[in-house]
Design a protein around this motif. Structure first.
Motif, short mmCIF file in Angstrom:
data_model
loop_
_atom_site.label_atom_id
_atom_site.label_comp_id
_atom_site.label_asym_id
_atom_site.label_seq_id
_atom_site.Cartn_x
_atom_site.Cartn_y
_atom_site.Cartn_z
N TYR A 110 -15.51 18.22 55.48
CA TYR A 110 -14.52 17.35 55.80
C TYR A 110 -14.26 16.26 55.08
N THR A 111 -15.39 14.77 54.89
CA THR A 111 -14.80 13.95 53.89
C THR A 111 -14.11 13.76 52.45
N THR A 113 -12.32 16.28 51.43
CA THR A 113 -10.95 17.09 51.43
C THR A 113 -9.99 15.99 52.24
N GLN A 114 -10.75 15.11 52.69
CA GLN A 114 -9.24 13.95 52.85
C GLN A 114 -8.80 13.15 51.87
N PRO A 115 -7.76 12.78 52.04
CA PRO A 115 -6.35 11.89 51.05
C PRO A 115 -7.63 11.05 50.41
N HIS A 117 -10.14 11.44 48.04
CA HIS A 117 -11.33 12.44 48.16
C HIS A 117 -10.99 13.32 47.04
N SER A 118 -12.16 14.22 46.51
CA SER A 118 -12.12 14.73 44.90
C SER A 118 -11.38 16.33 45.55
N TRP A 120 -9.19 17.10 47.88
CA TRP A 120 -8.07 17.07 48.63
C TRP A 120 -6.96 17.84 48.83
N SER A 121 -6.48 18.88 49.20
CA SER A 121 -5.48 19.82 48.77
C SER A 121 -6.37 21.27 48.40
#
Length: 238
Positions: A110-111, A113-115, A117-118, A120-121
């Motif tokens: 979860y964390t 893949t958040q904006p 973080h490494s 993301w997208s």
């Protein structure tokens, strides 16, 4: 070459799909095994909105191909239709990013893949194929194909046998925290835990476990391992 044999059966008067597979799915649960473990997992309470009693579950093999899927309700239309795709994508995700020596649940992504973080997208890298979906009634659907799709909240776990990863399971139909709890119970009941045990890739909450890049938000009526944690905080400032 993978060969597929489709068998229709009647469960409580509802037509459900069961499938017999070639060697790449033989170490994984059948539809009937998966369904029974899914039903059993709702007790004791797993929290959430429905205590884990209205679930879709899906299993993929190490190649990411769907081996089987089912619901915990006799009438599949009484489980959120949208959860079918989520369950299949969670199974795919957990298998896709786990190794023999590294079990990674979707909750722990979860964390990352958040904006900001490494990862993301990351979700754009492998989109879900809607051809893998059955209608809400659950009477049919594609198997032995890769559905794809990436999900980064609780409910997806890798599956192991003899210390080796053999696939993944995805569960959806309640809060993401409850989805994880049910998936964890089902995996353990199937004796397909990772080498580190059933809690090796357990969901983490910063309010309980401290700050971590593996942390997951709280949900409504959040339980973990039979213990009430707390509730997701209400929004403010809209």
């Amino acid at each position: 070459m993978v060969r597929k044999f489709v068998v229709f059966c009647c469960v409580f008067g509802v037509s459900m799909i069961g499938t017999l597979f070639a060697a790449n799915c033989t170490e994984l649960p059948s539809q009937s095994e998966l369904r029974q473990k899914l039903i059993d997992a709702a007790s004791p309470t797993a929290g959430g909105l429905f205590n884990g009693a209205r679930m879709w579950a899906a299993v993929v093999n190490r190649d990411g191909e769907i081996c089987t899927f089912t619901t915990s309700q006799a009438d599949p239309t009484q489980v959120w239709p949208g959860s079918q795709a989520i369950a299949k994508a969670k199974a795919y995700t957990a298998n896709a990013f786990s190794l023999d020596t590294f079990a990674l649940s979707t909750a722990r992504l979860y964390t990352f893949t958040q904006p900001g973080h490494s990862l993301w997208s990351l979700g754009q890298s492998n989109l879900f194929d809607p051809a893998a979906l059955a209608p809400p009634g659950g009477q049919s659907g594609e198997t032995n194909q890769i559905a794809g799709g990436l999900i980064f909240f609780g409910g997806g776990l890798p599956l192991y046998k003899g210390g080796k990863i053999i696939g993944g399971i995805g569960v959806s139909g309640d809060t993401s925290c409850t989805d994880h709890e049910i998936a964890k119970r089902v995996r353990h009941a199937l004796t397909l835990d990772p080498p580190g045990g059933p809690l090796a890739d357990d969901i983490q909450y910063s309010s309980v476990d401290g700050s971590s890049v593996f942390t997951h938000p709280l949900c409504l009526n959040t339980y973990r391992n039979g213990v009430l944690i707390r509730n997701e905080l209400p929004s403010a400032g809209y």
